[in-house]
Design a protein around this motif. Structure first.
Motif, short mmCIF file in Angstrom:
data_model
loop_
_atom_site.label_atom_id
_atom_site.label_comp_id
_atom_site.label_asym_id
_atom_site.label_seq_id
_atom_site.Cartn_x
_atom_site.Cartn_y
_atom_site.Cartn_z
N ARG A 186 44.68 55.80 51.56
CA ARG A 186 44.45 55.15 50.27
C ARG A 186 45.51 54.07 50.01
N MET A 187 46.71 54.31 50.48
CA MET A 187 47.79 53.33 50.29
C MET A 187 47.56 52.08 51.13
N GLU A 188 46.86 52.22 52.25
CA GLU A 188 46.64 51.09 53.16
C GLU A 188 45.30 50.39 52.96
N ILE A 189 44.40 50.95 52.15
CA ILE A 189 43.02 50.47 52.12
C ILE A 189 42.90 49.03 51.67
N ARG A 190 43.75 48.57 50.76
CA ARG A 190 43.64 47.19 50.29
C ARG A 190 43.89 46.20 51.42
N THR A 191 44.89 46.49 52.25
CA THR A 191 45.16 45.62 53.40
C THR A 191 44.00 45.64 54.37
N VAL A 192 43.42 46.82 54.57
CA VAL A 192 42.26 46.95 55.46
C VAL A 192 41.09 46.13 54.94
N ILE A 193 40.80 46.24 53.67
CA ILE A 193 39.68 45.51 53.06
C ILE A 193 39.90 44.00 53.20
N GLU A 194 41.12 43.55 53.00
CA GLU A 194 41.42 42.12 53.12
C GLU A 194 41.14 41.63 54.54
N GLN A 195 41.48 42.45 55.53
CA GLN A 195 41.23 42.03 56.91
C GLN A 195 39.73 42.04 57.22
N VAL A 196 39.00 43.02 56.69
CA VAL A 196 37.55 43.04 56.89
C VAL A 196 36.92 41.79 56.29
N GLU A 197 37.33 41.44 55.09
CA GLU A 197 36.76 40.28 54.42
C GLU A 197 37.12 38.98 55.14
N ARG A 198 38.28 38.94 55.79
CA ARG A 198 38.71 37.74 56.48
C ARG A 198 38.11 37.63 57.88
N CYS A 199 38.04 38.75 58.61
CA CYS A 199 37.67 38.73 60.02
C CYS A 199 36.34 39.41 60.34
N GLY A 200 35.80 40.16 59.39
CA GLY A 200 34.57 40.90 59.66
C GLY A 200 34.81 42.35 60.01
N PHE A 201 36.04 42.66 60.40
CA PHE A 201 36.41 44.05 60.70
C PHE A 201 37.92 44.18 60.62
N ALA A 202 38.39 45.41 60.46
CA ALA A 202 39.82 45.70 60.47
C ALA A 202 40.21 46.17 61.85
N ASP A 203 41.30 45.62 62.36
CA ASP A 203 41.80 45.96 63.69
C ASP A 203 43.07 46.76 63.50
N VAL A 204 43.00 48.07 63.72
CA VAL A 204 44.08 48.97 63.33
C VAL A 204 44.70 49.64 64.54
N TYR A 205 46.01 49.66 64.56
CA TYR A 205 46.77 50.30 65.64
C TYR A 205 47.59 51.44 65.08
N GLU A 206 47.52 52.59 65.73
CA GLU A 206 48.33 53.73 65.29
C GLU A 206 49.09 54.34 66.46
#
Length: 252
Positions: free
Chosen positions: A117-137
């Motif tokens: 939940r703390m990271e979701i805003r950053t994820v949404i921003e990347q989806v809106e910019r690129c079409g998907f979120a590219d996440v590394y853990e």
């Protein structure tokens, strides 16, 4: 009876003279190999090596015990079809296996959900910019954070099966198997590696079926070439890995 309890009961019935920890490890390893070999080319060197590995483990059990493993995998699959959840991580902890393994514990799902939940805003921003979120853990464990992130994405109206790509790494084979099973059965495009995140040495690379069928390797290269997007860094892990953010961003 809950799916967790049914799976635990099936695994317990397979112990006999074996330790529960060994039975659990054998279950997740065989399940992961079965899913991984469905992605690889049948008869290839890597496919054959994993098949031998699978048969070596299976040879330690009788027919009825192997049926219990198959039943447990079916229950796991159905549980994940209901929605994202860290079935194997919770099962591992509820069976008390972390206490037997030098303090090897997996992140509680409620903590992972809070982190997502703390990271979701950053994820949404990347989806809106690129079409998907590219996440590394790095140090992904059973993949609880990625599972929680997919759940939170669904809550916000996004589809993690088409709008999320995961690169997850852990040095422990057991963790790699667990994360791979979860991400595969949730149909999330992902590449799971057994890797030392401090030395960056990679020992195994396991793409999920969704990654292969979705041509995500090519898709990610095209997006990066078009807008220079960089993989999202999960800041909550930087303290635990001790790796500078720039090093994580530059990982392939």
């Amino acid at each position: 009876m809950s799916a967790y309890r049914e799976i635990a009961t099936l695994l317990a019935a397979n112990t006999g003279a074996k330790r529960m920890g060994d039975v659990f490890d054998h279950f997740v390893e065989m399940a992961a190999i079965a899913l991984r070999n469905a992605v690889d080319i049948r008869g290839s060197t890597s496919w054959e090596a994993r098949e031998r590995q699978y048969l070596q483990i299976a040879g330690r059990y009788g027919g009825e015990e192997l049926n219990r493993f198959a039943h447990a995998l079916a229950l796991l699959t159905m549980e994940l079809q209901r929605g994202p959840r860290d079935v194997l991580g919770l099962l591992y902890m509820e069976l008390g296996l972390g206490n037997d393994r030098l303090g090897q514990f997996y992140t509680p799902y409620d903590v992972a959900h809070l982190m997502a939940r703390m990271e979701i805003r950053t994820v949404i921003e990347q989806v809106e910019r690129c079409g998907f979120a590219d996440v590394y853990e790095p140090a992904c464990g059973a993949g609880s954070f990625m599972i929680a992130l997919s759940e939170v994405m669904l809550e916000h109206g996004f589809n993690p099966q088409t709008q999320l790509h995961v690169a997850a790494e852990d040095i422990a084979p057991q963790a790699m198997y667990m994360a791979y099973i979860h991400l595969t059965l949730l149909h999330i495009p992902a590449v799971v590696r057994r890797c030392n995140v401090l030395t960056l040495e990679t020992f195994e690379t396991w793409p999920t079926l969704a990654h292969v069928l979705g041509h995500w390797g090519q898709k990610r290269r095209m997006v990066r070439a078009a807008n220079g997007s960089r993989r999202l860094i999960i800041a909550s892990h930087q303290e635990t890995t001790g790796i500078p953010a720039d090093a994580l961003e530059m990982k392939p």
